[in-house]
Design a protein around this motif. Structure first.
Motif, PDB file in Angstrom:
ATOM      1  N   MET A 430       0.838  -1.197   0.000  1.00 14.67           N
ATOM      2  CA  MET A 430       0.000   0.000   0.000  1.00 14.67           C
ATOM      3  C   MET A 430       0.870   1.244   0.000  1.00 14.67           C
ATOM      4  O   MET A 430       1.858   1.321   0.733  1.00 14.67           O
ATOM      5  CB  MET A 430      -0.905   0.007   1.242  1.00 14.67           C
ATOM      6  CG  MET A 430      -1.821   1.227   1.325  1.00 14.67           C
ATOM      7  SD  MET A 430      -3.128   1.072   2.581  1.00 14.67           S
ATOM      8  CE  MET A 430      -2.163   1.187   4.084  1.00 14.67           C
ATOM      9  N   ILE A 432       0.580   5.691  -0.062  1.00 17.17           N
ATOM     10  CA  ILE A 432      -0.301   6.837   0.191  1.00 17.17           C
ATOM     11  C   ILE A 432       0.386   8.072  -0.397  1.00 17.17           C
ATOM     12  O   ILE A 432       0.992   8.876   0.324  1.00 17.17           O
ATOM     13  CB  ILE A 432      -0.573   7.007   1.702  1.00 17.17           C
ATOM     14  CG1 ILE A 432      -0.918   5.667   2.353  1.00 17.17           C
ATOM     15  CG2 ILE A 432      -1.698   8.014   1.940  1.00 17.17           C
ATOM     16  CD1 ILE A 432      -1.041   5.720   3.861  1.00 17.17           C
ATOM     17  N   CYS A 448      -5.194   6.107  -1.061  1.00 20.21           N
ATOM     18  CA  CYS A 448      -4.460   4.877  -0.738  1.00 20.21           C
ATOM     19  C   CYS A 448      -4.542   3.946  -1.943  1.00 20.21           C
ATOM     20  O   CYS A 448      -5.648   3.626  -2.407  1.00 20.21           O
ATOM     21  CB  CYS A 448      -5.055   4.179   0.479  1.00 20.21           C
ATOM     22  SG  CYS A 448      -4.851   5.074   2.022  1.00 20.21           S
TER      23      CYS A 448
END
Length: 575
Positions: A430, A432, A448
């Motif tokens: 992940m 961001i 995200c």
């Protein structure tokens, strides 16, 4: 209004139709980053070029789109590093709007709270600082902390050998690897080609490290990592680079090569650096499109190519679109996958049987499902909680590895998918980007991007990737993230799920494979596309047809090298 053929047509449409009827020196199928790179270099050489893009925007898999109102997503590719520095310079991409936010640290692996008793630390963060990395790794193993700088130097040594090959046509790579001295003589006496000389010198300089190089090209990642390290969180974190985008476990032969593929990049003069383009990955291709237009390249969107116009005497003569238009050209460059190019756009009789069979056997398996999420607040990780939830910590700006505490977890996720099952605990990466790029989300909110695997294209027992299946999988992933960062699910404003079939349908990626074909040893260098049964890309067995996409050498990623190599071959043919 003007009446034509018994129907009313807007004058502007007539002008557009007239413009599209022109003949070109080269027509490029697909406006992905490699197609745009090819277009720019060809136009700079004096050729007249057009780019035909099926979608309403150019960029291929490197696009930015507003799926949730107010949130700009890098829908497919999501970080930048591999784009060749000379392409950034030659095409003046910064002048055309490209701005990149470098990331540091580079990776963050929180430990699941159920494993806190097993490990002496709650997270592992890696950065560009040797001292910082050693302190982080020493929490898990002092031996590994001492070994890590040596491991990085080992990879750098291997990268020095292989990186020059990325800028050479596969035919030249083949001759170098086979010891053909004539390619060196020609490089110096005819072309003064520093790239060929650099590549040859890099291989010669390996000396006693040649066997290490060959091992790294062929071995499982686990074999290499087990030799260097003992702590599982470190090995698993590094192993993710070996299998990202690949339907393979770290124990599969050949996965160690991809370790190099993810450390050989460069941004802002920093080797191995990764970053977020401001405005998302679409900012890269928009800068390329801006440069192309400034040079005079004609770019047509909403224009799907139906077939490559071919005859047995003259080869490729242009393309025909689904709208009934024809674009005549001396050369056709295809940025589509080899499967689309050879199996869908060309008549069967245009290819020899051996080459056709080789193309049919290309491995396009994809384990990837991309989930793009808009959230109203940053995730707060149990392993490293932040007091002020609105303030991003260093670990928020990097690649966050979840379900990656051990290589066994990666193996288990892979094994599920091999059975046709969606992984019970998928490997999650992940990022961001809104922590550094403030232009892609409303104030206080964030984007995200979740790159998940292993999720097979074909599911067991005839199941399909229906909306219900995708929603169920997204809920599973969000619940996984909640275990590391409670409250993540409740912070979600909106999301989209791109399964392997969605990646194929939306971006033209055969099988959903992000690399236009697996980066396995049997599909690298001179074996890419033809498998030894025909010319190596960008060349093809079809006269006047070149392959300029990631399906050719040196492969996938937002690199631009396949596009540049195809342009160089096209320029040679035109002259």
């Amino acid at each position: 209004m003007l009446k034509l053929s018994r129907r009313w047509v807007n004058i502007q449409d007539v002008r557009l139709m007239a413009k599209r009827s022109k003949s070109y020196d080269a027509v490029i199928i697909g406006g992905g980053h490699n197609g745009l790179v090819s277009a720019c270099y060809l136009q700079i050489s004096g050729a007249k070029v057009c780019v035909l893009e099926r979608r309403s925007i150019v960029g291929g898999a490197a696009v930015t789109e507003e799926i949730v109102p107010g949130f700009k997503f890098s829908r497919a590719s999501y970080v930048l590093s591999l784009l060749r520095p000379e392409i950034i310079r030659d095409l003046e991409l910064k002048k055309h709007g490209l701005k990149v936010h470098l990331r540091n640290p580079s990776s963050y692996t929180p430990i699941h709270d159920s494993l806190w008793a097993k490990y002496p630390a709650r997270s592992l963060t890696l950065s560009s600082s040797e001292e910082f990395n050693q302190k982080q790794i020493a929490q898990f193993s002092k031996n590994d902390a001492e070994a890590y700088p040596k491991y990085e130097k080992y990879l750098e040594r291997m990268v020095e050998a292989i990186e020059p090959l990325l800028d050479l046509p596969a035919s030249s790579v083949n001759r170098l690897l086979n010891g053909d001295q004539s390619v060196l003589k020609k490089a110096w006496s005819v072309y003064r080609n520093k790239r060929i000389l650099k590549a040859a010198n890099s291989l010669i300089n390996l000396g006693g490290d040649l066997n290490k190089f060959l091992e790294l090209m062929t071995a499982p990642a686990t074999k290499i990592l087990d030799r260097w390290f003992e702590s599982e969180p470190l090995k698993a974190t590094l192993a993710t680079d070996a299998v990202i985008g690949a339907f393979a476990s770290p124990s599969n032969p050949g996965t160690s090569y991809v370790l190099l593929h993810h450390v050989m990049g460069e941004l802002e003069g920093v080797k191995g650096a990764w970053g977020y383009p401001e405005g998302g990955m679409g900012a890269v291709t928009q800068a390329m499109a801006s440069k192309a237009k400034s040079l005079g390249v004609d770019i047509f969107t909403d224009t799907e190519v139906k077939e490559i116009i071919w005859d047995e005497h003259n080869g490729a003569q242009g393309v025909a679109t689904t709208k009934g238009e024809e674009f005549k050209a001396k050369l056709v460059l295809s940025n589509a996958t080899p499967e689309v190019t050879f199996m869908r756009l060309l008549p069967k009789e245009s290819l020899g049987e051996e080459f056709r069979m080789a193309v049919q056997s290309i491995d396009y398996e994809s384990p990837v499902t991309k989930i793009n999420v808009a959230v109203k607040e940053l995730p707060n990780f149990l392993a490293d909680p932040t007091r002020d939830q609105g303030v991003a910590g260093p670990h928020h700006q990097t690649t966050i590895h979840l379900n990656c505490e051990s290589t066994d977890l990666l193996q288990n996720a892979y094994s599920d998918a091999r059975e046709g099952l969606i992984s019970r605990r998928p490997m999650l990466e992940m990022v961001i980007p809104s922590t550094l790029d403030k232009t892609i989300a409303p104030p206080g909110c964030h984007v995200c991007l979740i790159f998940s695997q292993f999720t097979p294209y074909h599911l067991k027992d005839g199941r399909v990737w229906s909306e219900e299946t995708k929603d169920s999988y997204a809920k599973q992933v969000f619940n996984n993230i909640d275990e590391y960062a409670p409250g993540f699910s409740s912070s979600i404003i909106g999301f989209e799920v791109l399964s392997p079939p969605d990646l194929e349908k939306t971006f033209g990626l055969t099988g959903g494979n992000i690399f236009h074909g697996a980066l396995s040893l049997d599909q690298l260098f001179t074996l890419r596309v033809g498998g030894g049964f025909g010319p190596s890309a960008p060349e093809t067995p079809v006269k006047n047809l070149l392959l300029c996409g990631s399906g050719g050498h040196p492969g996938g990623g937002v690199m631009g090298a396949p596009g540049k190599l195809a342009a160089e071959e096209a320029i040679r043919l035109l002259k």
